[in-house]
Motif scaffolding. Structure first.
Motif, PDB file in Angstrom:
ATOM      1  N   GLY A  47      33.651  30.799  55.069  1.00 38.19           N
ATOM      2  CA  GLY A  47      33.408  29.488  54.956  1.00 38.19           C
ATOM      3  C   GLY A  47      32.707  28.871  53.671  1.00 38.19           C
ATOM      4  N   VAL A  48      33.303  29.247  52.537  1.00 35.86           N
ATOM      5  CA  VAL A  48      32.713  28.813  51.267  1.00 35.86           C
ATOM      6  C   VAL A  48      34.036  28.296  50.316  1.00 35.86           C
ATOM      7  N   GLN A  49      33.428  27.417  49.608  1.00 39.40           N
ATOM      8  CA  GLN A  49      34.243  26.812  48.688  1.00 39.40           C
ATOM      9  C   GLN A  49      33.760  26.959  47.313  1.00 39.40           C
ATOM     10  N   GLY A  50      34.714  26.611  46.307  1.00 35.62           N
ATOM     11  CA  GLY A  50      34.086  26.886  44.956  1.00 35.62           C
ATOM     12  C   GLY A  50      35.337  26.826  43.779  1.00 35.62           C
ATOM     13  N   THR A  51      35.066  27.535  42.577  1.00 29.62           N
ATOM     14  CA  THR A  51      35.804  27.499  41.654  1.00 29.62           C
ATOM     15  C   THR A  51      36.324  28.805  41.234  1.00 29.62           C
ATOM     16  N   ILE A  52      37.573  28.698  41.203  1.00 26.24           N
ATOM     17  CA  ILE A  52      38.123  30.144  40.988  1.00 26.24           C
ATOM     18  C   ILE A  52      38.202  30.425  39.539  1.00 26.24           C
ATOM     19  N   HIS A  53      37.511  31.553  39.158  1.00 21.22           N
ATOM     20  CA  HIS A  53      37.602  31.911  37.456  1.00 21.22           C
ATOM     21  C   HIS A  53      39.208  32.245  37.232  1.00 21.22           C
ATOM     22  N   ASP A  54      39.214  31.733  35.990  1.00 22.92           N
ATOM     23  CA  ASP A  54      40.924  31.857  35.370  1.00 22.92           C
ATOM     24  C   ASP A  54      41.408  33.369  35.171  1.00 22.92           C
ATOM     25  N   THR A  55      40.357  34.393  34.908  1.00 17.53           N
ATOM     26  CA  THR A  55      40.599  35.533  34.633  1.00 17.53           C
ATOM     27  C   THR A  55      40.587  36.508  36.098  1.00 17.53           C
ATOM     28  N   LEU A  56      41.748  37.293  36.342  1.00 19.36           N
ATOM     29  CA  LEU A  56      41.746  38.091  37.391  1.00 19.36           C
ATOM     30  C   LEU A  56      40.782  39.463  37.368  1.00 19.36           C
ATOM     31  N   LEU A  57      40.240  39.557  38.343  1.00 18.05           N
ATOM     32  CA  LEU A  57      39.393  40.854  38.087  1.00 18.05           C
ATOM     33  C   LEU A  57      40.157  41.944  38.224  1.00 18.05           C
ATOM     34  N   GLY A  58      41.280  41.954  38.723  1.00 19.64           N
ATOM     35  CA  GLY A  58      42.363  43.215  38.823  1.00 19.64           C
ATOM     36  C   GLY A  58      43.399  42.988  39.753  1.00 19.64           C
ATOM     37  N   VAL A  59      44.297  43.925  39.796  1.00 17.86           N
ATOM     38  CA  VAL A  59      45.351  43.592  40.810  1.00 17.86           C
ATOM     39  C   VAL A  59      45.350  45.181  41.415  1.00 17.86           C
TER      40      VAL A  59
ATOM     41  N   ILE B 222      33.618  42.133  37.990  1.00 13.37           N
ATOM     42  CA  ILE B 222      33.058  40.699  38.047  1.00 13.37           C
ATOM     43  C   ILE B 222      31.492  40.683  37.341  1.00 13.37           C
ATOM     44  N   SER B 223      30.679  41.864  37.267  1.00 11.73           N
ATOM     45  CA  SER B 223      29.591  42.011  36.672  1.00 11.73           C
ATOM     46  C   SER B 223      29.863  41.897  34.920  1.00 11.73           C
ATOM     47  N   VAL B 224      30.868  42.460  34.507  1.00  9.49           N
ATOM     48  CA  VAL B 224      31.212  42.432  33.295  1.00  9.49           C
ATOM     49  C   VAL B 224      31.617  41.089  32.692  1.00  9.49           C
ATOM     50  N   LEU B 225      32.487  40.343  33.598  1.00  6.16           N
ATOM     51  CA  LEU B 225      32.935  39.152  33.449  1.00  6.16           C
ATOM     52  C   LEU B 225      31.792  38.117  32.985  1.00  6.16           C
ATOM     53  N   LEU B 226      30.882  38.187  33.958  1.00  8.61           N
ATOM     54  CA  LEU B 226      29.701  37.229  34.097  1.00  8.61           C
ATOM     55  C   LEU B 226      28.432  37.609  33.502  1.00  8.61           C
ATOM     56  N   THR B 227      28.222  38.944  32.962  1.00  3.29           N
ATOM     57  CA  THR B 227      26.889  39.216  32.541  1.00  3.29           C
ATOM     58  C   THR B 227      27.485  39.968  31.201  1.00  3.29           C
ATOM     59  N   GLY B 228      28.392  40.533  31.206  1.00  4.16           N
ATOM     60  CA  GLY B 228      28.602  41.532  30.066  1.00  4.16           C
ATOM     61  C   GLY B 228      28.293  42.949  30.358  1.00  4.16           C
ATOM     62  N   LYS B 229      27.722  43.136  31.529  1.00  2.00           N
ATOM     63  CA  LYS B 229      27.163  44.413  31.917  1.00  2.00           C
ATOM     64  C   LYS B 229      27.801  44.963  33.132  1.00  2.00           C
ATOM     65  N   PRO B 230      28.153  46.296  33.326  1.00  5.61           N
ATOM     66  CA  PRO B 230      28.659  46.884  34.401  1.00  5.61           C
ATOM     67  C   PRO B 230      27.753  47.353  35.386  1.00  5.61           C
ATOM     68  N   VAL B 231      28.031  47.421  36.916  1.00  8.09           N
ATOM     69  CA  VAL B 231      27.188  48.013  37.457  1.00  8.09           C
ATOM     70  C   VAL B 231      27.286  49.628  37.484  1.00  8.09           C
TER      71      VAL B 231
END
Length: 206
Positions: A85-97, A163-172
């Motif tokens: 039930g959410v809408q938004g903007t998809i990031h161009d970069t795939l997180l992975g396959v 997604i953590s690295v993509l958005l913050t530059g840091k891994p979990v």
């Protein structure tokens, strides 16, 4: 006039690549503002949305079949709308396959039930009060450490790290593997950088 949203059903439009059923999904996220952050850790601002899975007690990220009348990112957005039930903007970069076997076929030999999942990051801009699969999926916002502990499968933790690295530059980074984790053999077929990192056969759920 109120328009009633309905989820797609059936597999008449389902995409396949050889034996693989193609799946699209996303990690819905938001960056909290005005968060007390004495350590300066940007990860503390990142929250992700997970949903309940029917007849199970774990939480998952929204995903489902990629149909042949839509692009892969359109399929990921549709699944987020239908299941979370959410809408938004998809990031161009795939997180992975990732490749894995469906829940109902995981004990069968060969390629039957094989899925290939394309996972994106989706920045949430709207949360709907009503959504098509609301009766099957509740939703819950979590910080990345809470979400990590609830990830049942390796691909979910890999996507969360991405997604953590993509958005913050840091891994979990956690020192222990969550007790909820099941013994699945997984491989990442293609990372967002386009490099291949095949490790082993896959036996997770779609």
């Amino acid at each position: 006039m109120t328009t009633t949203l309905q989820a797609r059903t059936g597999r008449e439009l389902q995409r396949y690549d050889n034996h693989f059923r193609l799946v699209a999904g996303c990690i819905p996220y938001r960056l909290k503002q005005n968060v007390e952050n004495p350590t300066g850790d940007s990860l503390s601002k990142l929250e992700v949305l997970m949903i309940t899975s029917p007849n199970r007690h774990d939480l998952i990220f929204p995903k489902g079949g990629w149909d042949n009348d839509e692009t892969v990112d359109q399929a990921a957005r549709r699944e987020a709308l239908e299941e979370a039930g959410v809408q938004g903007t998809i990031h161009d970069t795939l997180l992975g396959v990732w490749e894995f076997k469906s829940k109902s076929k995981q004990n069968l030999k060969g390629q039957e039930g094989a899925c290939r999942g394309y996972i994106f990051a989706l920045e949430v801009t709207e949360e709907l009060k009503l959504w098509p699969e609301q009766s099957s999926h509740d939703r819950q916002w979590l910080n990345v450490w809470e979400a990590w502990k609830l990830c049942r499968y390796d691909w979910m933790r890999e996507a969360l790290n991405s997604i953590s690295v993509l958005l913050t530059g840091k891994p979990v980074r956690l020192l222990t593997v969550p007790e909820i984790s099941e013994n699945t053999s997984m491989f990442c077929l293609v990372k967002s950088s386009g490099t291949k990192c095949v490790d082993s056969a896959i036996n997770a759920l779609c």
